[in-house]
Design an enzyme around this catalytic site. Structure first.
Site, PDB file in Angstrom:
ATOM      1  N   ASP A  17      -4.496  -6.967   1.162  1.00  0.00           N
ATOM      2  CA  ASP A  17      -4.115  -6.866   2.361  1.00  0.00           C
ATOM      3  C   ASP A  17      -3.710  -8.211   3.016  1.00  0.00           C
ATOM      4  O   ASP A  17      -4.743  -9.149   2.812  1.00  0.00           O
ATOM      5  CB  ASP A  17      -4.543  -5.835   3.244  1.00  0.00           C
ATOM      6  CG  ASP A  17      -3.859  -5.501   4.385  1.00  0.00           C
ATOM      7  OD1 ASP A  17      -2.345  -5.571   4.428  1.00  0.00           O
ATOM      8  OD2 ASP A  17      -4.548  -5.053   5.359  1.00  0.00           O
ATOM      9  N   TRP A  59      -0.586 -13.722   6.650  1.00  0.00           N
ATOM     10  CA  TRP A  59      -0.788 -15.068   5.811  1.00  0.00           C
ATOM     11  C   TRP A  59       0.600 -15.859   6.361  1.00  0.00           C
ATOM     12  O   TRP A  59       0.808 -17.096   6.649  1.00  0.00           O
ATOM     13  CB  TRP A  59      -0.845 -15.044   4.294  1.00  0.00           C
ATOM     14  CG  TRP A  59      -1.199 -16.220   3.707  1.00  0.00           C
ATOM     15  CD1 TRP A  59      -1.944 -16.939   3.442  1.00  0.00           C
ATOM     16  CD2 TRP A  59      -0.007 -17.006   2.995  1.00  0.00           C
ATOM     17  NE1 TRP A  59      -1.805 -18.072   2.558  1.00  0.00           N
ATOM     18  CE2 TRP A  59      -0.469 -18.136   2.233  1.00  0.00           C
ATOM     19  CE3 TRP A  59       1.396 -16.646   2.762  1.00  0.00           C
ATOM     20  CZ2 TRP A  59       0.297 -19.040   1.694  1.00  0.00           C
ATOM     21  CZ3 TRP A  59       2.326 -17.497   1.980  1.00  0.00           C
ATOM     22  CH2 TRP A  59       1.549 -18.694   1.489  1.00  0.00           C
ATOM     23  N   ARG A 113       7.989 -13.044   5.932  1.00  0.00           N
ATOM     24  CA  ARG A 113       6.899 -11.919   5.220  1.00  0.00           C
ATOM     25  C   ARG A 113       7.090 -11.955   3.618  1.00  0.00           C
ATOM     26  O   ARG A 113       6.158 -12.073   3.032  1.00  0.00           O
ATOM     27  CB  ARG A 113       6.886 -10.577   5.953  1.00  0.00           C
ATOM     28  CG  ARG A 113       6.658 -10.337   7.314  1.00  0.00           C
ATOM     29  CD  ARG A 113       6.908  -8.900   7.567  1.00  0.00           C
ATOM     30  NE  ARG A 113       6.029  -8.067   6.741  1.00  0.00           N
ATOM     31  CZ  ARG A 113       4.793  -7.742   7.135  1.00  0.00           C
ATOM     32  NH1 ARG A 113       4.081  -8.366   8.091  1.00  0.00           N
ATOM     33  NH2 ARG A 113       4.014  -6.950   6.327  1.00  0.00           N
ATOM     34  N   HIS A 141       4.403 -11.964   0.328  1.00  0.00           N
ATOM     35  CA  HIS A 141       4.305 -11.206  -0.791  1.00  0.00           C
ATOM     36  C   HIS A 141       4.560 -11.890  -1.989  1.00  0.00           C
ATOM     37  O   HIS A 141       3.810 -11.873  -2.916  1.00  0.00           O
ATOM     38  CB  HIS A 141       5.458 -10.159  -0.664  1.00  0.00           C
ATOM     39  CG  HIS A 141       5.488  -9.139   0.530  1.00  0.00           C
ATOM     40  ND1 HIS A 141       4.025  -8.573   0.666  1.00  0.00           N
ATOM     41  CD2 HIS A 141       6.073  -8.744   1.473  1.00  0.00           C
ATOM     42  CE1 HIS A 141       4.153  -7.795   1.900  1.00  0.00           C
ATOM     43  NE2 HIS A 141       5.433  -7.934   2.306  1.00  0.00           N
ATOM     44  N   SER A 153       1.808   1.784  -1.098  1.00  0.00           N
ATOM     45  CA  SER A 153       1.140   2.898  -0.475  1.00  0.00           C
ATOM     46  C   SER A 153       2.445   3.904  -0.445  1.00  0.00           C
ATOM     47  O   SER A 153       3.299   3.596  -0.087  1.00  0.00           O
ATOM     48  CB  SER A 153       0.411   2.785   0.786  1.00  0.00           C
ATOM     49  OG  SER A 153       1.108   2.615   1.972  1.00  0.00           O
ATOM     50  N   GLU A 211       2.791   5.373   2.209  1.00  0.00           N
ATOM     51  CA  GLU A 211       3.078   5.362   3.657  1.00  0.00           C
ATOM     52  C   GLU A 211       3.870   4.087   3.739  1.00  0.00           C
ATOM     53  O   GLU A 211       4.649   3.677   4.874  1.00  0.00           O
ATOM     54  CB  GLU A 211       1.919   5.164   4.589  1.00  0.00           C
ATOM     55  CG  GLU A 211       1.035   6.476   4.820  1.00  0.00           C
ATOM     56  CD  GLU A 211       0.325   7.084   3.631  1.00  0.00           C
ATOM     57  OE1 GLU A 211      -0.142   6.004   2.753  1.00  0.00           O
ATOM     58  OE2 GLU A 211       0.448   8.031   3.097  1.00  0.00           O
ATOM     59  N   TRP A 261       6.750   3.383   2.715  1.00  0.00           N
ATOM     60  CA  TRP A 261       8.219   3.579   2.743  1.00  0.00           C
ATOM     61  C   TRP A 261       8.437   3.466   4.253  1.00  0.00           C
ATOM     62  O   TRP A 261       9.686   3.390   4.542  1.00  0.00           O
ATOM     63  CB  TRP A 261       8.599   4.950   2.114  1.00  0.00           C
ATOM     64  CG  TRP A 261       8.361   5.204   0.679  1.00  0.00           C
ATOM     65  CD1 TRP A 261       7.183   5.720   0.024  1.00  0.00           C
ATOM     66  CD2 TRP A 261       8.965   4.392  -0.384  1.00  0.00           C
ATOM     67  NE1 TRP A 261       7.449   5.601  -1.178  1.00  0.00           N
ATOM     68  CE2 TRP A 261       8.428   5.124  -1.446  1.00  0.00           C
ATOM     69  CE3 TRP A 261      10.132   3.751  -0.303  1.00  0.00           C
ATOM     70  CZ2 TRP A 261       8.949   4.777  -2.697  1.00  0.00           C
ATOM     71  CZ3 TRP A 261      10.677   3.459  -1.564  1.00  0.00           C
ATOM     72  CH2 TRP A 261      10.177   3.965  -2.976  1.00  0.00           C
ATOM     73  N   LEU A 296      -8.574  -6.228 -20.563  1.00  0.00           N
ATOM     74  CA  LEU A 296      -8.793  -5.664 -19.408  1.00  0.00           C
ATOM     75  C   LEU A 296      -7.705  -4.717 -18.829  1.00  0.00           C
ATOM     76  O   LEU A 296      -6.541  -4.953 -19.239  1.00  0.00           O
ATOM     77  CB  LEU A 296      -8.704  -6.939 -18.335  1.00  0.00           C
ATOM     78  CG  LEU A 296      -8.941  -6.727 -16.837  1.00  0.00           C
ATOM     79  CD1 LEU A 296      -9.405  -7.691 -16.033  1.00  0.00           C
ATOM     80  CD2 LEU A 296      -7.589  -6.346 -15.947  1.00  0.00           C
ATOM     81  N   ARG A 315     -10.425  -0.201   6.701  1.00  0.00           N
ATOM     82  CA  ARG A 315     -10.268   1.039   6.532  1.00  0.00           C
ATOM     83  C   ARG A 315      -9.628   1.239   5.059  1.00  0.00           C
ATOM     84  O   ARG A 315      -9.599   0.237   4.376  1.00  0.00           O
ATOM     85  CB  ARG A 315      -9.102   1.378   7.477  1.00  0.00           C
ATOM     86  CG  ARG A 315      -8.106   0.668   7.508  1.00  0.00           C
ATOM     87  CD  ARG A 315      -6.837   1.062   8.388  1.00  0.00           C
ATOM     88  NE  ARG A 315      -5.731   0.303   8.681  1.00  0.00           N
ATOM     89  CZ  ARG A 315      -5.526  -0.718   9.678  1.00  0.00           C
ATOM     90  NH1 ARG A 315      -6.338  -0.561  10.550  1.00  0.00           N
ATOM     91  NH2 ARG A 315      -4.250  -1.380   9.679  1.00  0.00           N
ATOM     92  N   GLU A 329     -19.299   0.351  -3.661  1.00  0.00           N
ATOM     93  CA  GLU A 329     -19.798  -0.421  -2.832  1.00  0.00           C
ATOM     94  C   GLU A 329     -18.675  -1.252  -2.150  1.00  0.00           C
ATOM     95  O   GLU A 329     -17.779  -1.759  -3.064  1.00  0.00           O
ATOM     96  CB  GLU A 329     -20.674  -1.724  -3.494  1.00  0.00           C
ATOM     97  CG  GLU A 329     -21.945  -1.290  -4.083  1.00  0.00           C
ATOM     98  CD  GLU A 329     -22.898  -0.621  -3.167  1.00  0.00           C
ATOM     99  OE1 GLU A 329     -22.983  -0.945  -2.215  1.00  0.00           O
ATOM    100  OE2 GLU A 329     -23.606   0.547  -3.482  1.00  0.00           O
TER     101      GLU A 329
HETATM  102  C1  IPE Z   1      -2.396  -0.941   2.388  1.00  0.00           C
HETATM  103  O1  IPE Z   1      -1.916  -1.688   3.216  1.00  0.00           O
HETATM  104  C2  IPE Z   1      -1.569  -0.830   1.271  1.00  0.00           C
HETATM  105  C3  IPE Z   1      -1.376  -1.717   0.275  1.00  0.00           C
HETATM  106  C4  IPE Z   1      -2.228  -3.049   0.566  1.00  0.00           C
HETATM  107  C5  IPE Z   1      -0.495  -1.965  -0.731  1.00  0.00           C
HETATM  108  P1  IPE Z   1      -1.367  -1.635   4.513  1.00  0.00           P
HETATM  109  O2  IPE Z   1      -1.089  -2.756   5.181  1.00  0.00           O
HETATM  110  O3  IPE Z   1      -0.083  -0.784   4.238  1.00  0.00           O
HETATM  111  O4  IPE Z   1      -2.397  -0.712   5.277  1.00  0.00           O
HETATM  112  P2  IPE Z   1      -2.394  -0.238   6.921  1.00  0.00           P
HETATM  113  O5  IPE Z   1      -1.123   0.529   7.065  1.00  0.00           O
HETATM  114  O6  IPE Z   1      -2.582  -1.622   7.832  1.00  0.00           O
HETATM  115  O7  IPE Z   1      -3.609   0.621   7.139  1.00  0.00           O
HETATM  116  C1  IPE Z   2       0.007  -6.086   1.695  1.00  0.00           C
HETATM  117  O1  IPE Z   2       0.146  -7.078   2.729  1.00  0.00           O
HETATM  118  C2  IPE Z   2       1.043  -5.951   0.689  1.00  0.00           C
HETATM  119  C3  IPE Z   2       1.752  -4.676   0.970  1.00  0.00           C
HETATM  120  C4  IPE Z   2       1.258  -3.592   1.870  1.00  0.00           C
HETATM  121  C5  IPE Z   2       2.698  -4.413   0.118  1.00  0.00           C
HETATM  122  P1  IPE Z   2       0.786  -6.719   3.983  1.00  0.00           P
HETATM  123  O2  IPE Z   2       2.240  -6.589   3.816  1.00  0.00           O
HETATM  124  O3  IPE Z   2       0.286  -5.259   4.555  1.00  0.00           O
HETATM  125  O4  IPE Z   2       0.395  -7.828   5.091  1.00  0.00           O
HETATM  126  P2  IPE Z   2      -0.198  -7.610   6.553  1.00  0.00           P
HETATM  127  O5  IPE Z   2      -1.160  -6.522   6.761  1.00  0.00           O
HETATM  128  O6  IPE Z   2       1.150  -7.263   7.382  1.00  0.00           O
HETATM  129  O7  IPE Z   2      -0.465  -8.913   7.108  1.00  0.00           O
HETATM  130 MG    MG Z   3      -1.088  -4.757   5.816  1.00  0.00          MG
END
Ligand code: IPE
Ligand code: IPE
Ligand code: MG
Length: 242
Positions: A12, A17, A25, A29, A57, A59, A61, A123, A186, A199
């Site tokens: 995450d 970043w 964004r 990625h 995830s 979610e 989408w 791995l 979370r 852990e």
């Molecule tokens: C969790 O990160 C999913 C992935 C890293 C793929 P999110 O950025 O989607 O999580 P929330 O929405 O902040 O909880």
């Molecule tokens: C995790 O980084 C990558 C995916 C969920 C695909 P985020 O895109 O959630 O980055 P933040 O949380 O917005 O910084």
């Molecule tokens: Mg995120």
């Protein structure tokens, strides 16, 4: 002895970043993929057996359509670009999650990558894509029920063991170490069943900055943990010295 066999990672912080650097964004990625490459290489060096990483995830989408499209394009490019290197490094790649809803092109890259690396044993890299922990548990219940002769369903049929056999990660040990980068404390619907006794390591570091040094910090932190699984700390020390 104290090396975790299975590590689960929520990668995450890509977006933040990029924002901190005044970049789109998408740049976050892309940098995230480079970070994953380094983590896999370091995992190989450190003798990790299984790395399960959260890439998308169920979610996610709900993000703007343009970001979802970009992520799917990046998955396709990354898979096609990295597969030879992964193969040469003896990495076995597999996916968990409902990938059947992704565009054909991504599904065929996934299939190709899984087939090509199926005999590798260095791995196991498990990528969670369109994955949700609740979805996984509900799907496992459905599969378990469908496998039972009609009218069956007693305590012997439905147990932690039989349900576990229908989960996506059956066949792998539960994660020993969980890592979440990006500062959020979370689970975001990741591996709800399997993380029962894992852990949990949280770091503020954004995923694109999570390099081999940061990975080692998490491994060192893990070495200092005492895993008790419900027992007392005296029981653990006694069984170790015995
Ligand atoms: C969790 O990160 C999913 C992935 C890293 C793929 P999110 O950025 O989607 O999580 P929330 O929405 O902040 O909880
Ligand atoms: C995790 O980084 C990558 C995916 C969920 C695909 P985020 O895109 O959630 O980055 P933040 O949380 O917005 O910084
Ligand atoms: Mg995120």
């Amino acid at each position: 002895m104290n090396t975790p066999k299975h590590i689960a990672i929520i990668m995450d912080g890509n977006g933040r970043w990029a924002r901190a650097k005044g970049l789109p964004r998408a740049a976050g990625h892309r940098a995230g993929i480079t970070a994953l490459r380094e983590v896999v290489e370091h995992g190989l060096r450190r003798g990790i057996n299984v790395l399960t990483v959260y890439a998308f995830s169920s979610e996610n989408w709900q993000r703007p359509g343009s970001e979802v499209e970009l992520l799917i394009e990046l998955f396709i490019t990354a898979l096609n670009d990295e597969i030879d290197e992964l193969f040469n490094n003896n990495v076995k790649l597999s996916f968990i999650g409902d990938v059947s809803v992704f565009p054909e092109q991504l599904q065929s890259s996934i299939q190709h990558a899984e087939q090509k690396t199926t005999a590798n044993n260095g791995l196991n890299l498990v990528v969670a894509a369109n994955y949700g922990g609740r979805w996984e548990i509900v799907s496992a219940c459905r599969k378990l029920l469908a496998s039972l002769p009609s009218g069956e369903g007693g305590d012997d049929c439905i147990s932690e063991e039989t349900l576990g056999q229908h989960l996506n990660l059956s066949g792998y040990p539960d994660p020993d170490l969980f890592i979440r980068t990006g500062g959020e404390i979370r689970l975001s619907n990741f591996l709800l069943w399997q993380l029962a006794y894992t852990e949990m390591y949280f770091t503020e570091v954004y995923w694109p900055d999570f390099n081999s040094d940061e990975f080692d910090k998490a491994l060192e932190w893990y070495i200092g943990r005492q895993r008790r699984f419900g027992r007392t700390s005296e029981q653990i020390t006694r069984s170790k010295s015995a």
